[in-house]
Design an enzyme around this catalytic site. Structure first.
Site, PDB file in Angstrom:
ATOM      1  N   GLN A   4      36.284  44.045  36.363  1.00  0.00           N
ATOM      2  CA  GLN A   4      37.152  43.771  37.377  1.00  0.00           C
ATOM      3  C   GLN A   4      36.801  44.318  38.649  1.00  0.00           C
ATOM      4  O   GLN A   4      36.954  45.502  39.007  1.00  0.00           O
ATOM      5  CB  GLN A   4      38.663  43.851  37.068  1.00  0.00           C
ATOM      6  CG  GLN A   4      39.682  43.218  37.980  1.00  0.00           C
ATOM      7  CD  GLN A   4      41.035  43.503  37.487  1.00  0.00           C
ATOM      8  OE1 GLN A   4      41.686  44.483  37.750  1.00  0.00           O
ATOM      9  NE2 GLN A   4      41.841  42.577  36.692  1.00  0.00           N
ATOM     10  N   HIS A  83      39.472  40.367  41.647  1.00  0.00           N
ATOM     11  CA  HIS A  83      40.782  40.949  41.386  1.00  0.00           C
ATOM     12  C   HIS A  83      41.532  39.865  42.924  1.00  0.00           C
ATOM     13  O   HIS A  83      41.396  40.701  43.875  1.00  0.00           O
ATOM     14  CB  HIS A  83      41.085  42.017  41.511  1.00  0.00           C
ATOM     15  CG  HIS A  83      42.641  42.746  41.144  1.00  0.00           C
ATOM     16  ND1 HIS A  83      43.572  41.836  41.410  1.00  0.00           N
ATOM     17  CD2 HIS A  83      42.856  43.950  40.417  1.00  0.00           C
ATOM     18  CE1 HIS A  83      44.607  42.410  40.767  1.00  0.00           C
ATOM     19  NE2 HIS A  83      44.194  43.659  40.102  1.00  0.00           N
ATOM     20  N   GLY A  84      41.959  38.992  42.759  1.00  0.00           N
ATOM     21  CA  GLY A  84      42.501  38.358  43.788  1.00  0.00           C
ATOM     22  C   GLY A  84      44.260  38.263  43.741  1.00  0.00           C
ATOM     23  O   GLY A  84      44.847  37.626  44.522  1.00  0.00           O
ATOM     24  N   ALA A  85      44.839  39.332  43.041  1.00  0.00           N
ATOM     25  CA  ALA A  85      46.002  39.357  42.988  1.00  0.00           C
ATOM     26  C   ALA A  85      46.733  40.646  43.447  1.00  0.00           C
ATOM     27  O   ALA A  85      46.042  41.550  44.062  1.00  0.00           O
ATOM     28  CB  ALA A  85      46.333  39.368  41.592  1.00  0.00           C
ATOM     29  N   ASN A  86      48.012  40.818  43.200  1.00  0.00           N
ATOM     30  CA  ASN A  86      49.004  41.874  43.556  1.00  0.00           C
ATOM     31  C   ASN A  86      48.737  42.643  44.792  1.00  0.00           C
ATOM     32  O   ASN A  86      48.942  43.720  44.844  1.00  0.00           O
ATOM     33  CB  ASN A  86      48.503  43.077  42.269  1.00  0.00           C
ATOM     34  CG  ASN A  86      48.775  42.482  41.113  1.00  0.00           C
ATOM     35  OD1 ASN A  86      49.507  41.514  40.898  1.00  0.00           O
ATOM     36  ND2 ASN A  86      48.345  43.384  40.016  1.00  0.00           N
ATOM     37  N   TYR A  88      46.202  42.976  46.875  1.00  0.00           N
ATOM     38  CA  TYR A  88      44.905  43.512  47.168  1.00  0.00           C
ATOM     39  C   TYR A  88      44.265  42.554  48.289  1.00  0.00           C
ATOM     40  O   TYR A  88      44.604  41.863  48.872  1.00  0.00           O
ATOM     41  CB  TYR A  88      44.108  44.126  46.210  1.00  0.00           C
ATOM     42  CG  TYR A  88      44.894  44.843  45.307  1.00  0.00           C
ATOM     43  CD1 TYR A  88      45.664  46.043  45.776  1.00  0.00           C
ATOM     44  CD2 TYR A  88      45.360  44.684  43.858  1.00  0.00           C
ATOM     45  CE1 TYR A  88      46.215  46.979  44.892  1.00  0.00           C
ATOM     46  CE2 TYR A  88      45.752  45.463  42.860  1.00  0.00           C
ATOM     47  CZ  TYR A  88      46.520  46.703  43.627  1.00  0.00           C
ATOM     48  OH  TYR A  88      47.337  47.413  42.994  1.00  0.00           O
ATOM     49  N   GLY A 233      48.186  42.913  29.077  1.00  0.00           N
ATOM     50  CA  GLY A 233      47.747  44.260  29.589  1.00  0.00           C
ATOM     51  C   GLY A 233      48.340  45.367  29.024  1.00  0.00           C
ATOM     52  O   GLY A 233      47.881  46.129  28.377  1.00  0.00           O
TER      53      GLY A 233
END
Length: 283
Positions: A4, A83-86, A88, A233
């Site tokens: 990731q 990682h295109g989430a959360n 960032y 997760g």
């Protein structure tokens, strides 16, 4: 093995050891600070800081590509996950609360989606179709979230365009209370049914669902054709024998040690606690 690739953007801190080592400011789409923040590896209790708007976002896209090249040199041949989430960097470009640019990288839905899509294209130059993306449309975590209609418009466009790139898969995080935050007595996330909202836009790629999906529910969703797979997760982390438990119908009853997972601020702690000290079931 899945690697990731991250860039945390505005939720970095200039006093973080690796940020100092980089010798660069905290870059983000715009000079807009996220509310909140907690850094386990920095003394005291610093919050998030106002980031530096990057003049040319292609610099950051090239860093993603360089990271992919390095991963391949290190022996990773299977897959890279953006990682295109959360909250960032990719997410920050997508969200109009963190991206207030007026150039081709901000403003309209198409412009805000540009950074993430160009990043995926750059990684495909390294790994071909073995590239995927993880998205969290509800926001919440790291002070992210837009009004509902803007959220639907933005992520439906991004997912539609990403689906055309022949990726390995697209992973969607549905609303998860643990990833939501509260400011001024209100929850930050834009709660909506992620699977129902965006499933129609995933046509050519596999669709994975993440965030609190338990085995029985996941099995039903796969069998019904609504998704192609489940990403686990916390359950994977807290159950070293997860596969055997699923095979033997054992309960997933290990409670995550959230204090050590997310709350540690003493580097003298035993770093195994909360990560590799969970019990194994009896078979």
């Amino acid at each position: 093995m899945y690697c990731q690739l991250w860039h945390v953007g505005r939720v970095a801190h200039p006093d973080a050891p690796k940020q100092k080592l980089a010798g660069q400011p905290v870059y983000a789409p715009s000079a807009v600070a996220a509310r909140g923040g907690k850094f386990r590896h920095i003394p005291g209790s610093p919050g998030y800081v106002t980031s530096t708007e990057v003049d040319d976002p292609t610099i950051l896209i090239n860093q993603f590509k360089e990271a992919a090249i390095n991963a391949k040199k290190a022996g990773l041949m299977e897959l890279n996950v953006v990682h295109g989430a959360n909250g960032y960097l990719v997410h920050q470009f997508l969200d109009s609360t963190s991206n207030i640019r007026t150039d081709k990288w901000g403003g309209s839905v198409e412009n805000r989606c540009r950074f993430g899509l160009e990043t995926l294209k750059a990684l495909k130059e390294v790994f071909g179709n073995n590239v995927s993306v993880k998205l969290s449309p509800c926001g919440g975590y790291n002070d992210m979230g837009m009004p509902l209609q803007e959220t639907l418009d933005t992520f439906s466009h991004f997912i539609s365009e990403a689906d055309k790139l022949e990726l390995s898969y697209i992973c969607l995080l549905r609303y998860y209370p643990m990833l939501d935050v509260e400011f001024d007595g209100k929850k930050r996330a834009t709660q909506h049914d992620v699977l129902t909202s965006y499933r129609p836009y995933v046509k050519a790629n596999k669709l994975f669902l993440n965030a609190g999906v338990q085995p029985k529910e996941g099995e039903q969703l796969v069998e019904s054709g609504k998704i192609d797979g489940v990403v686990m997760g916390i359950n994977w982390l807290t159950h070293p024998d997860l596969i055997k438990r699923l095979q033997h119908g054992k309960r997933l009853d290990n409670v995550p040690d959230m204090i050590h997972l997310y709350g540690r601020n003493d580097r003298s702690d035993d770093w195994r606690i909360g990560y590799v000290d969970y019990s194994v079931a009896v078979y």
